[in-house]
Design an enzyme around this catalytic site. Structure first.
Site, PDB file in Angstrom:
ATOM      1  N   SER A 431       0.792  -0.893   0.186  1.00 49.45           N
ATOM      2  CA  SER A 431      -0.048  -0.149  -0.196  1.00 49.45           C
ATOM      3  C   SER A 431       1.123   1.087   0.277  1.00 49.45           C
ATOM      4  O   SER A 431       0.092   2.077  -0.139  1.00 49.45           O
ATOM      5  CB  SER A 431      -0.636  -0.053   1.174  1.00 49.45           C
ATOM      6  N   HIS A 452      -2.515  -2.692  -6.172  1.00 44.85           N
ATOM      7  CA  HIS A 452      -2.336  -2.446  -3.971  1.00 44.85           C
ATOM      8  C   HIS A 452      -4.689  -2.316  -4.319  1.00 44.85           C
ATOM      9  O   HIS A 452      -5.109  -1.197  -5.039  1.00 44.85           O
ATOM     10  CB  HIS A 452      -2.614  -0.872  -3.867  1.00 44.85           C
ATOM     11  N   GLU A 464      -5.794   0.145  -6.663  1.00 41.96           N
ATOM     12  CA  GLU A 464      -4.684   0.768  -7.412  1.00 41.96           C
ATOM     13  C   GLU A 464      -3.638   0.379  -8.424  1.00 41.96           C
ATOM     14  O   GLU A 464      -2.939  -0.909  -8.044  1.00 41.96           O
ATOM     15  CB  GLU A 464      -3.943   2.091  -6.691  1.00 41.96           C
ATOM     16  N   ASN A 502      -3.428   6.775  -0.225  1.00 46.54           N
ATOM     17  CA  ASN A 502      -3.074   7.038   0.991  1.00 46.54           C
ATOM     18  C   ASN A 502      -2.130   8.409   0.998  1.00 46.54           C
ATOM     19  O   ASN A 502      -1.696   8.847   2.433  1.00 46.54           O
ATOM     20  CB  ASN A 502      -2.776   5.664   1.522  1.00 46.54           C
TER      21      ASN A 502
END
Ligand code: T1G
Length: 708
Positions: A431, A452, A464, A502
Site C-alpha cells: 500500500s 494495491h 490502484e 494513502n
C-alpha cells in the site's frame, strides 16, 4: 451477451444492415419496422429522437401499416437519454414528447427489447403499447445514479404497471431487472427467443392486428395507482426504511415525490410535477457530480501511451502469497470471476484459517440470498491452498500479500523470480512501498507491477495499479484491463509513498490529529466528515481497524493519543474502548476518559485549546488533500484529476454526489482553497505550501475537472 465486437443477433439481415446513426423504416406484411442504429448503446440523442418521431409519423400516415415494431440494432435497445447532452441547449424533440407521440399513435406499437432498456430507453418502451424482450435483456430506470430521476414519464407510467412499492424500489435503486422478472411484474408482455427477437416482435404485432387489438396506453391504467391513494404512509415508510441508503443524496427523495404525484394527481399534472423535479435536480451540483463520475469511471481505462490495441498477457490462473485478510479478500475477486487461484501460506494453521474465512464469506452471502449455494461450492472448487511455494511456478499472475515490510517483500520476490514461469506477471499488493525497489531484486523488472487492493479487498471497488518504471506496456495494459473483469475500478498510479489514495489520506490524518490537539474532540472531527458524506471519520475508523496496528508495548513511546490509548489497553472496538466507548452492540459514545486525555495532551504540548468551527475542521481536513492531489498530478503520479476522484470514491467512500476531492475543489473554488493554504502556510507551517499547479490553475482561472 452482446458486446461491441459481436452485435446481438436479432435475426433478419435488415436490422444488422441499418446504417449507423440512422433510423430506418421498412414495412413487411403491414407491419412497419422502425430500426434505430446509434452505436455504441443507442443513446437517445436529438438525431435519434427526431428520426424516431419522423418514422412514427410516416407509419401513422401510411394506410398499409397496421402496427409498428420499434427495434434497435447493435448491442442493445436504447440505453437512455444521451447523457452528454445534459447541460447543453436543448435540440430536437424532447424525449417526453416523443414518448407521448408514440403512446398516442393510432396503431399499436410494439417495443422489441434486447440488451439493456435503461432510463429513457425503458421510458420509450413504456410509451409503446406492448413490449417483447429476449430473456437476457434487462430493464431499469437508473437515473437516480446520475443524481436525477426519470424525466420522460417513467415515474408516472412505471407505477401504473408494476404498482407503487415496486416502482419506488426500482426508481430509487436504479436496479436492472432481468426480462423474465420484468415479465412477472407485467412490464414485458412476451419473451422472445434469444436469436429471434425481430421475428417474434413481428409475429406479436401481426397477432395484435389479427385479434383487432389496438393501442394500449399505459397512462390509462389507473387501478394500481388508485389502490395506493389515501395511503401517504406508504411513501413516508419507504423513505424511513431507506434513510441510511439515501443519506446525503437529493435525488431519491425527489423520486419518491414524483411517484407520489402519480398516485395523487391526474396523469398530465403528474408529468408536470416530474418535469419540475427533474429540472431542479439536473441543474444541481449533485447531478453534475454523479454524471461526472459516470464518465470518470470509463476514463480510467484510457491510458495515453497504451492504446486500446496494446497486446495483453493471458490471466487464466492466479497465485496469491499470504492467506490473511488481504490475501483471502484478493483471492475472492478472482474466484468470483471464475479464475482459479493457488494460495500459498507458510503454516498449515494460517492456510486453513484463510480458506475457512473465504468459505464463511461466501456462505454469508448465500445466507443473504446474494449467492446460490451451488456457487459457493463452485468458487471454493477453484481455489487450491498449499504450503509449497513451488506451486507458484505455474500461475499467469502472482500477487504477494505478505507483511508490509520491504525486506520481507524483497525476499518473496527473489524467491518468486527463481520459480515463476517465464512471462508471469509478478504483482505486489503493497500500500505504500516502492515497487521499483521491489522489482530491482528480480531478473525480470519488466514483469513486476503493483496491484494495491483496498480492504476489505473482496468489497472495495478500487484497485490502484502501480506502474513501476521498468514494467512493460503489456504488463501494465494487462493489469489495467484485468480490473473491470474482477469487478474493480482500476486506476493507474505512479510509484511514490502511498501512491494516490494513502498519500492524500496522510494529509487528512495529520490535520485530524492536529485539530484534536488545538481544540476539537475526536468525535467533532468524525462528525464533520460523516455529515460531509463519508461512511465514518478517522477516529471511528481507527477504532474499527484496531488502534494497535503497528504498535507494540516494547517500542511505544506513549507520546501520541493513539499510543497512550494502546497503553491503557483501549485498542478500539475489539477491546470495547478506544477513542470511543462501545456498548455490547458496538454502539459508540464519546468517552469522558478520552476527553480528559485530550485536554491533558494539549496541556502537555503547551497548546491553548480553542473553539474550532465545523467549517474550519472540514477545510483543514480536505484542502491539504486537494493540494496533495495537485502535487500528484504535477508529478505525473496520476493521469488526470478524475482518476484521483475515482480513487477516493471507490477506495474511501467519498460521497459520489460530491464527485471526489478534485471535483469538490472546483465547486468550492480553487481560489478559496489557495487562499486557505497560503493562510495556513503563514500561520502553521511549510507543509501547507500551495502546489504550483494549484497556483497556476487559479492564475489562469482554470478548474481541475471542468465538470463542476
Ligand atoms: N449517454 C451517452 N453515452 C453513454 C450512455 C448514455 N446514456 N451510456 C453509455 N454511454 C457510453 C459510455 O460513456 C461509453 O463511452 C460507451 O457508451 C459504452 O458504455 C430522460 C434523463 C448501457 C449498461 O444511466 O449503464 O435516460 O467510454 O462502457 O459496460 O429519464 O453504459 O466508450 O467513449 O458503460 O457495456 C439513463 C448508462 C440516462 C445508462 C452499457 N441511462 N449506461 O455498459 O458499456 S439518463 C443510463 C450504462 C435518462 C431520461 C433520463 C452502460 C450500459 P466510451 P459502457 P457497458
Amino acid at each position: 451477451h452482446a458486446s461491441p465486437e459481436q452485435p446481438f443477433n436479432l435475426g433478419g439481415s435488415d436490422v444488422a444492415d441499418t446504417q449507423s446513426g440512422v433510423t430506418d423504416l421498412k414495412v413487411e406484411d403491414g407491419i412497419a419496422i422502425v430500426t434505430v442504429n446509434n452505436p455504441p448503446v443507442n443513446a437517445l440523442g436529438a438525431a435519434v429522437r427526431d428520426g424516431v418521431a419522423a418514422r412514427m409519423r410516416e407509419a401513422a400516415a401510411d394506410p398499409a401499416t397496421e402496427a409498428v415494431v420499434l427495434i434497435c440494432a447493435g448491442r442493445t435497445f436504447f440505453a437512455g437519454a444521451d447523457i452528454t447532452e445534459f447541460g447543453k441547449p436543448p435540440k430536437g424533440i424532447p424525449l417526453g414528447e416523443l414518448v407521448t407521440l408514440i403512446e398516442d399513435m393510432p396503431k399499436p406499437v410494439v417495443a422489441a427489447i434486447h440488451g439493456t432498456a435503461l432510463g429513457g430507453g425503458l421510458e420509450m418502451a413504456l410509451g409503446c403499447h406492448y413490449r417483447v424482450a429476449v430473456p437476457s435483456a434487462r430493464v431499469g430506470l437508473p437515473e437516480v445514479k446520475l443524481g436525477i430521476l426519470p424525466g420522460a414519464g417513467g415515474t408516472q407510467r412505471l407505477p401504473r404497471i408494476v404498482g407503487v412499492e415496486r416502482a419506488l424500489e426500482m426508481i430509487t435503486s436504479g436496479e436492472h431487472v432481468p426480462a423474465p422478472k420484468a415479465k412477472e411484474a407485467g412490464l414485458i408482455d412476451e419473451l422472445a427467443p434469444e436469436e429471434g427477437l425481430r421475428q417474434a416482435a413481428l409475429d406479436f404485432a401481426k397477432r395484435l392486428v389479427a385479434e383487432g387489438k389496438g393501442p394500449r396506453k399505459v397512462r390509462d391504467l389507473s387501478d394500481k395507482v388508485e389502490a395506493a391513494r389515501g395511503k401517504p404512509e406508504v411513501f413516508a415508510d419507504f423513505a424511513k426504511a431507506n434513510a441510511r441508503r439515501f443519506r446525503g443524496f437529493e435525488a431519491p427523495a425527489a423520486c419518491i415525490e414524483a411517484v407520489k404525484a402519480a398516485v395523487e394527481l391526474p396523469f398530465e399534472q403528474g408529468i408536470a410535477k416530474e418535469r419540475d423535479l427533474f429540472l431542479k435536480l439536473v441543474a444541481g451540483t449533485q447531478s453534475k457530480a454523479q454524471r461526472y463520475v459516470f464518465f470518470a469511471e470509463r476514463e480510467v481505462r484510457k491510458i495515453p501511451d497504451l492504446p486500446d490495441d496494446t497486446p495483453t498477457l493471458p490471466v487464466n490462473s492466479v497465485g496469491i502469497i499470504g492467506a490473511g485478510t488481504m490475501g483471502g479478500g484478493i483471492a475472492m475477486n478472482f474466484l468470483n470471476a471464475g479464475i482459479p487461484v493457488t494460495i500459498v501460506e507458510m503454516k498449515q494453521e494460517a492456510l486453513d484459517r484463510g480458506l475457512s474465512v473465504i468459505r464463511k464469506n461466501y456462505e454469508a452471502s448465500a445466507a443473504k440470498g446474494r449467492l446460490k449455494p451451488e456457487d459457493v461450492e463452485k468458487r471454493m472448487s477453484l481455489i487450491t491452498g498449499t504450503l509449497d511455494f513451488e506451486a507458484l511456478s505455474t500461475p499467469d499472475l502472482v500477487i504477494e500479500a505478505v507483511y508490509e515490510n520491504m525486506d520481507i517483500k524483497k525476499d518473496v520476490f527473489r524467491r518468486l523470480d527463481k520459480i515463476a514461469k517465464p512471462g508471469a506477471i509478478l504483482a505486489s499488493n503493497t500500500s505504500y512501498l516502492n515497487v521499483d525497489e521491489i522489482a530491482s531484486v528480480t531478473s525480470r523488472p519488466e514483469s513486476v507491477i503493483g496491484m494495491h487492493f483496498f480492504s476489505p479487498a473482496n468489497v472495495m471497488k478500487l484497485l490502484e495499479v502501480v506502474r513501476a518504471e521498468k514494467a512493460s506496456k503489456e504488463v501494465v495494459a494487462t493489469a489495467v484491463k484485468l480490473a473491470p473483469k474482477i469487478g474493480k475500478i482500476g486506476v493507474l498510479v505512479g510509484v511514490c509513498y502511498g501512491f494516490v489514495g494513502n498519500r492524500m489520506l496522510a494529509e487528512r490524518q495529520r490535520e485530524a490529529n492536529r485539530l484534536v490537539e488545538e481544540g476539537a474532540m475526536p468525535w467533532d472531527v468524525d462528525r464533520v466528515l460523516y455529515e460531509f458524506g463519508l461512511p465514518m471519520g478517522p477516529f471511528a475508523m481507527s477504532d474499527l481497524a484496531g488502534l494497535d496496528i503497528g504498535w507494540s508495548r516494547e517500542t511505544s513511546k506513549g507520546e501520541t493519543l493513539r499510543e497512550k490509548l494502546c497503553e491503557m489497553d483501549r485498542r478500539g472496538q475489539k477491546t470495547g474502548a478506544g477513542f470511543y466507548d462501545y456498548d455490547a452492540n458496538r454502539k459508540a459514545t464519546p468517552s469522558p476518559i478520552v476527553e480528559q486525555m485530550v485536554l491533558d495532551h494539549s496541556k502537555q504540548k503547551g497548546i491553548t485549546r480553542r473553539q474550532i468551527s465545523d467549517a474550519e475542521i472540514l477545510e483543514r481536513l480536505i484542502y491539504p488533500m486537494i493540494n496533495e492531489g495537485a502535487k500528484i498530478l504535477e508529478e505525473g503520479k496520476a493521469i488526470r484529476a478524475s482518476d484521483i476522484d475515482m480513487v477516493w470514491i471507490n477506495g474511501y467512500g467519498w460521497p459520489v454526489y460530491r464527485g471526489g476531492p478534485m471535483f469538490y475543489a472546483d465547486t468550492v473554488g480553487l481560489e478559496n482553497v489557495l487562499a486557505r493554504m497560503e493562510q495556513w502556510e503563514r500561520e502553521i507551517g511549510p507543509e501547507f505550501r500551495p502546489s504550483d499547479l494549484l497556483r497556476r490553475k487559479v492564475e489562469a482561472g482554470e478548474t481541475f475537472t471542468g465538470a463542476a
